[in-house]
Design a protein around this motif. Structure first.
Motif, PDB file in Angstrom:
ATOM      1  N   ARG A  42       0.818  -1.215   0.000  1.00 26.52           N
ATOM      2  CA  ARG A  42       0.000   0.000   0.000  1.00 26.52           C
ATOM      3  C   ARG A  42       0.850   1.261   0.000  1.00 26.52           C
ATOM      4  NH1 ARG A  42      -4.083  -1.142   4.826  1.00 26.52           N
ATOM      5  NH2 ARG A  42      -2.292  -0.188   5.819  1.00 26.52           N
ATOM      6  N   TYR A  43       2.116   1.124  -0.267  1.00 29.84           N
ATOM      7  CA  TYR A  43       2.999   2.280  -0.270  1.00 29.84           C
ATOM      8  C   TYR A  43       4.012   2.136  -1.398  1.00 29.84           C
ATOM      9  CZ  TYR A  43       6.469  -0.837   1.707  1.00 29.84           C
ATOM     10  OH  TYR A  43       7.334  -1.872   1.892  1.00 29.84           O
ATOM     11  N   ARG A  44       4.650   3.230  -1.717  1.00 29.08           N
ATOM     12  CA  ARG A  44       5.715   3.208  -2.722  1.00 29.08           C
ATOM     13  C   ARG A  44       7.043   3.034  -1.995  1.00 29.08           C
ATOM     14  NH1 ARG A  44       5.612   7.394  -7.168  1.00 29.08           N
ATOM     15  NH2 ARG A  44       6.488   5.595  -8.214  1.00 29.08           N
ATOM     16  N   PRO A  45       7.920   2.194  -2.508  1.00 29.05           N
ATOM     17  CA  PRO A  45       9.210   1.972  -1.842  1.00 29.05           C
ATOM     18  C   PRO A  45      10.047   3.245  -1.804  1.00 29.05           C
ATOM     19  CG  PRO A  45       8.891   0.437  -3.679  1.00 29.05           C
ATOM     20  CD  PRO A  45       7.742   1.375  -3.690  1.00 29.05           C
ATOM     21  N   SER A  46      10.757   3.436  -0.700  1.00 27.57           N
ATOM     22  CA  SER A  46      11.635   4.596  -0.554  1.00 27.57           C
ATOM     23  C   SER A  46      12.891   4.402  -1.399  1.00 27.57           C
ATOM     24  CB  SER A  46      12.024   4.771   0.915  1.00 27.57           C
ATOM     25  OG  SER A  46      12.852   3.690   1.318  1.00 27.57           O
ATOM     26  N   GLU A  47      13.608   5.478  -1.613  1.00 26.75           N
ATOM     27  CA  GLU A  47      14.875   5.398  -2.339  1.00 26.75           C
ATOM     28  C   GLU A  47      15.863   4.498  -1.606  1.00 26.75           C
ATOM     29  OE1 GLU A  47      16.137   6.392  -5.346  1.00 26.75           O
ATOM     30  OE2 GLU A  47      14.030   6.775  -5.759  1.00 26.75           O
ATOM     31  N   GLU A  48      15.855   4.563  -0.275  1.00 26.70           N
ATOM     32  CA  GLU A  48      16.757   3.719   0.522  1.00 26.70           C
ATOM     33  C   GLU A  48      16.474   2.244   0.266  1.00 26.70           C
ATOM     34  OE1 GLU A  48      18.061   2.900   5.160  1.00 26.70           O
ATOM     35  OE2 GLU A  48      16.209   3.983   4.743  1.00 26.70           O
ATOM     36  N   LEU A  49      15.192   1.872   0.269  1.00 25.06           N
ATOM     37  CA  LEU A  49      14.823   0.482   0.012  1.00 25.06           C
ATOM     38  C   LEU A  49      15.223   0.076  -1.402  1.00 25.06           C
ATOM     39  CD1 LEU A  49      13.484  -2.214   0.597  1.00 25.06           C
ATOM     40  CD2 LEU A  49      11.305  -1.176  -0.004  1.00 25.06           C
ATOM     41  N   LEU A  50      14.936   0.904  -2.371  1.00 21.13           N
ATOM     42  CA  LEU A  50      15.296   0.574  -3.754  1.00 21.13           C
ATOM     43  C   LEU A  50      16.800   0.394  -3.900  1.00 21.13           C
ATOM     44  CD1 LEU A  50      12.867   2.911  -5.714  1.00 21.13           C
ATOM     45  CD2 LEU A  50      12.701   0.431  -5.414  1.00 21.13           C
ATOM     46  N   ASN A  51      17.576   1.226  -3.244  1.00 20.33           N
ATOM     47  CA  ASN A  51      19.035   1.082  -3.291  1.00 20.33           C
ATOM     48  C   ASN A  51      19.487  -0.205  -2.623  1.00 20.33           C
ATOM     49  OD1 ASN A  51      19.483   3.436  -4.727  1.00 20.33           O
ATOM     50  ND2 ASN A  51      19.658   4.677  -2.874  1.00 20.33           N
ATOM     51  N   ASP A  52      18.855  -0.564  -1.493  1.00 16.80           N
ATOM     52  CA  ASP A  52      19.193  -1.819  -0.814  1.00 16.80           C
ATOM     53  C   ASP A  52      18.861  -3.015  -1.695  1.00 16.80           C
ATOM     54  OD1 ASP A  52      20.018  -0.321   1.324  1.00 16.80           O
ATOM     55  OD2 ASP A  52      18.276  -0.778   2.583  1.00 16.80           O
ATOM     56  N   LEU A  53      17.710  -2.957  -2.379  1.00 14.22           N
ATOM     57  CA  LEU A  53      17.310  -4.072  -3.236  1.00 14.22           C
ATOM     58  C   LEU A  53      18.235  -4.201  -4.438  1.00 14.22           C
ATOM     59  CD1 LEU A  53      13.424  -3.770  -3.201  1.00 14.22           C
ATOM     60  CD2 LEU A  53      14.876  -5.251  -1.818  1.00 14.22           C
ATOM     61  N   LYS A  54      18.642  -3.092  -5.000  1.00 14.78           N
ATOM     62  CA  LYS A  54      19.556  -3.134  -6.146  1.00 14.78           C
ATOM     63  C   LYS A  54      20.940  -3.601  -5.725  1.00 14.78           C
ATOM     64  CE  LYS A  54      17.244   0.567  -8.642  1.00 14.78           C
ATOM     65  NZ  LYS A  54      17.307   1.994  -9.007  1.00 14.78           N
ATOM     66  N   GLY A  55      21.410  -3.105  -4.593  1.00 13.49           N
ATOM     67  CA  GLY A  55      22.755  -3.438  -4.142  1.00 13.49           C
ATOM     68  C   GLY A  55      22.888  -4.846  -3.611  1.00 13.49           C
TER      69      GLY A  55
END
Length: 83
Positions: A42-55
């Motif tokens: 129900r939310y959009r992922p934060s930049e921090e989360l997206l960076n963690d997922l990519k890294g």
């Protein structure tokens, strides 16, 4: 025979480095919960989360795999309890 020789294909891999920083845990838990939770986020992922997922994508995928295994265990428990 030394300890490293006993580890076979794991030779040279430091298990103490597995999930030793929050970014790896973040990616793992996000993947696990995505599979275990049956409804869409129900939310959009934060930049921090997206960076963690990519890294740490491999931890994210491992978390998803553990979520699938958790569902299989849950299904088996339900089967044993009710059938």
């Amino acid at each position: 025979m030394s300890h490293d020789e006993d580890r076979g294909f794991l030779k040279g891999i430091k298990l103490s480095a597995f999930l030793d920083v929050y970014q790896e845990w973040h990616a793992f838990v996000e993947g696990f919960c995505e599979v275990l939770c049956p409804w869409p986020a129900r939310y959009r992922p934060s930049e921090e989360l997206l960076n963690d997922l990519k890294g740490d994508h491999h931890y994210y995928v491992f978390g998803r795999a553990m979520g699938v295994i958790a569902w299989l265990i849950i299904a088996k428990i339900i089967q044993e309890a009710f059938f």
